[in-house]
Design a protein around this motif. Structure first.
Motif, PDB file in Angstrom:
ATOM      1  N   UNK A  56       0.908  -1.102   0.135  1.00 22.04           N
ATOM      2  CA  UNK A  56       0.098   0.065   0.136  1.00 22.04           C
ATOM      3  C   UNK A  56       0.848   1.459  -0.043  1.00 22.04           C
ATOM      4  N   UNK A  57       1.960   1.357   0.798  1.00 18.69           N
ATOM      5  CA  UNK A  57       2.721   2.315   0.580  1.00 18.69           C
ATOM      6  C   UNK A  57       3.437   2.485  -0.540  1.00 18.69           C
ATOM      7  N   UNK A  58       3.841   1.646  -1.352  1.00 24.98           N
ATOM      8  CA  UNK A  58       4.662   1.505  -2.478  1.00 24.98           C
ATOM      9  C   UNK A  58       3.389   2.032  -3.531  1.00 24.98           C
ATOM     10  N   UNK A  59       2.360   1.574  -3.706  1.00 22.14           N
ATOM     11  CA  UNK A  59       1.419   1.876  -4.803  1.00 22.14           C
ATOM     12  C   UNK A  59       0.105   2.811  -4.456  1.00 22.14           C
ATOM     13  N   UNK A  60       0.125   3.195  -3.123  1.00 19.20           N
ATOM     14  CA  UNK A  60      -1.094   3.984  -2.791  1.00 19.20           C
ATOM     15  C   UNK A  60      -2.271   3.565  -2.445  1.00 19.20           C
ATOM     16  N   UNK A  61      -3.136   4.301  -2.152  1.00 20.16           N
ATOM     17  CA  UNK A  61      -4.439   3.914  -1.518  1.00 20.16           C
ATOM     18  C   UNK A  61      -5.246   3.649  -2.735  1.00 20.16           C
ATOM     19  N   UNK A  62      -5.008   4.124  -3.988  1.00 21.70           N
ATOM     20  CA  UNK A  62      -5.796   3.743  -5.092  1.00 21.70           C
ATOM     21  C   UNK A  62      -6.087   2.445  -5.213  1.00 21.70           C
ATOM     22  N   UNK A  63      -4.984   1.431  -5.014  1.00 20.13           N
ATOM     23  CA  UNK A  63      -5.107   0.099  -5.153  1.00 20.13           C
ATOM     24  C   UNK A  63      -6.336  -0.710  -4.154  1.00 20.13           C
ATOM     25  N   UNK A  71      -7.170  -4.482  -3.977  1.00 21.90           N
ATOM     26  CA  UNK A  71      -7.894  -4.734  -5.216  1.00 21.90           C
ATOM     27  C   UNK A  71      -6.710  -5.380  -6.273  1.00 21.90           C
ATOM     28  N   UNK A  72      -6.649  -6.860  -6.417  1.00 21.94           N
ATOM     29  CA  UNK A  72      -5.843  -7.182  -7.121  1.00 21.94           C
ATOM     30  C   UNK A  72      -5.906  -6.870  -8.691  1.00 21.94           C
ATOM     31  N   UNK A  73      -7.125  -6.564  -9.107  1.00 19.17           N
ATOM     32  CA  UNK A  73      -7.390  -6.258 -10.501  1.00 19.17           C
ATOM     33  C   UNK A  73      -6.451  -4.733 -10.832  1.00 19.17           C
ATOM     34  N   UNK A  74      -6.862  -4.025  -9.761  1.00 24.23           N
ATOM     35  CA  UNK A  74      -6.328  -2.510  -9.825  1.00 24.23           C
ATOM     36  C   UNK A  74      -4.791  -2.678  -9.869  1.00 24.23           C
ATOM     37  N   UNK A  78      -1.575  -1.861 -12.918  1.00 28.48           N
ATOM     38  CA  UNK A  78      -0.194  -1.059 -12.695  1.00 28.48           C
ATOM     39  C   UNK A  78       0.931  -2.018 -12.957  1.00 28.48           C
ATOM     40  N   UNK A  79       1.021  -3.288 -12.396  1.00 31.81           N
ATOM     41  CA  UNK A  79       2.422  -3.937 -12.650  1.00 31.81           C
ATOM     42  C   UNK A  79       2.418  -4.462 -13.775  1.00 31.81           C
ATOM     43  N   UNK A  80       1.461  -4.839 -14.385  1.00 33.73           N
ATOM     44  CA  UNK A  80       1.587  -5.609 -15.877  1.00 33.73           C
ATOM     45  C   UNK A  80       1.883  -4.563 -17.243  1.00 33.73           C
ATOM     46  N   UNK A  81       1.674  -3.293 -16.853  1.00 32.92           N
ATOM     47  CA  UNK A  81       2.140  -2.434 -17.709  1.00 32.92           C
ATOM     48  C   UNK A  81       3.468  -1.680 -17.496  1.00 32.92           C
ATOM     49  N   UNK A  82       4.228  -2.191 -16.405  1.00 38.36           N
ATOM     50  CA  UNK A  82       5.145  -1.416 -15.933  1.00 38.36           C
ATOM     51  C   UNK A  82       6.041  -2.245 -15.449  1.00 38.36           C
TER      52      UNK A  82
END
Length: 379
Positions: A56-63, A71-74, A78-82
């Motif tokens: 959560x700290x790495x990717x933010x509360x958006x996830x 939310x593993x889809x959110x 992110x991670x499958x495009x970066x």
């Protein structure tokens, strides 16, 4: 030789939607203890678990979803495009998964263990295994499976396929390549041949429990095998007719998802239970019994054997899904230790997800905790 003394460890990998889990379950039918590393990764980032806050700290509360869980889809978008983001996520999750795998391999009694992991090679985990098995499927098969089974759009499916190294890289390292683009039986034959060639133990024989006399009928529980497919199909068609009726091929395909316990009186099949273990949760979705059987004796025999096998597979909980009329047998379920509940009332996210994934429409969920301790439990 694997890093675990006294164990023969199979490393099982393959790219997304090649059918790794089907092959793992086939190996389980042959007697191996299966570990799904990807499911352990999901546990590692559940709310309160060791990987939750760092992610959560790495990717933010958006996830986060409305319930506060990741939310593993959110996160996947992110991670499958970066690739950099994916590598950062893996640096958090992989050490936790490795610790859980080590704990499970050392605790289980089975001499053969299969570790299924999509990143087995990338994480260098294959060096800890005795043999490396790679499951292959053509890209068009991967694409169709992702769209059908996971509800992804074609663009999303292609993005996930493209985010992984070419399958040929893993295949070049493999001791065994399983080509999984045909029928269940075709894949099963490949797995059995490789097992007999490489694994230094006899495959599991048919489980049989001590026969018990119940109202002048001697009942015995045995583990179903793929060769029992026609007999299982005939019983299900008789007790739960379908249009079109089930075939032996349908049951063979079901062996890729679940195990069957058979209730016999002599040589006559009197009942069947379909169940599976995924992510350390036992899920029973089918209980069919011939009319006239002593209900309590039949249920107790099947469920006690399912629980014994599930505990041997390190299961934390048992979920049983039954028709409302069977759920009303309150005294039997109470004596067996089960209580009716709803998926959202289960205490662990992994148990809630298991219930939502497996619960057939119109059934009642019965729950029992099998172990007090949990793998990658919340802190």
């Amino acid at each position: 030789m694997s890093q675990w003394s006294g164990k023969y460890v199979i490393g099982l990998t393959g790219n997304i939607a090649t059918g790794k889990s089907v092959v793992r379950r086939m190996l389980e039918h042959l007697g191996a203890y299966g570990i799904d590393a990807d499911a352990l990764a999901h546990r590692a980032i559940a709310r309160g678990a060791p990987g939750y806050q760092p992610v959560v700290e790495l990717f933010g509360r958006y996830i986060l979803g409305p319930d506060g869980e990741i939310d593993r889809r959110r996160l996947g978008k992110i991670v499958f495009s970066d690739p950099v983001a994916l590598a950062s996520l893996e640096r958090i999750v992989h050490p936790l998964v490795s610790q859980a795998i080590d704990f499970l391999v050392r605790r289980v009694s089975q001499p053969v263990v299969v570790i299924e992991a999509i990143k087995l090679v990338e994480a260098n985990l294959h060096y800890a295994c005795d043999s490396l098995w790679v499951v292959y499927a053509p890209v068009e098969v991967q694409l169709a499976r992702l769209m059908r089974n996971r509800g992804l759009s074609e663009a999303e499916a292609r993005q996930r396929i493209a985010a992984q190294p070419p399958q040929e890289q893993k295949m070049a390292l493999a001791d065994v390549i399983i080509r999984n683009a045909g029928s269940f039986e075709e894949t099963w034959k490949q797995v059995v041949v490789a097992w007999r060639r490489l694994v230094p133990v006899a495959e599991a024989g048919p489980l049989a429990t001590e026969a018990v006399s119940a109202d002048q009928m001697t009942l015995e529980v045995v583990r179903g095998r793929p060769r029992d497919a026609a007999q299982i199909a005939a019983l299900i068609n008789r007790l739960r007719p379908a249009n079109p009726p089930l075939t032996a091929d349908d049951i063979m395909a079901a062996f890729g998802e679940k195990a069957f316990l058979l209730l016999r009186a002599g040589k006559t099949l009197q009942g069947v239970m379909g169940w599976q273990v995924e992510n350390l949760v036992a899920r029973t979705t089918d209980i069919l019994l011939e009319p006239g059987l002593p209900l309590k004796s039949a249920l107790v025999r099947l469920i006690q054997e399912m629980e014994r096998a599930s505990k041997d597979l390190q299961c934390e909980a048992s979920l049983i899904f039954v028709a409302p009329e069977l759920a009303r047998q309150d005294l039997i379920w109470h004596e067996l230790g089960y209580t009716p509940t709803l998926p959202e009332r289960l205490e662990a996210l992994a148990w809630q997800e298991a219930a939502r994934e497996s619960m057939p429409p119109g059934t009642v969920l019965l729950f029992k905790k099998l172990r007090q301790e949990r793998i990658l439990r919340p802190i």
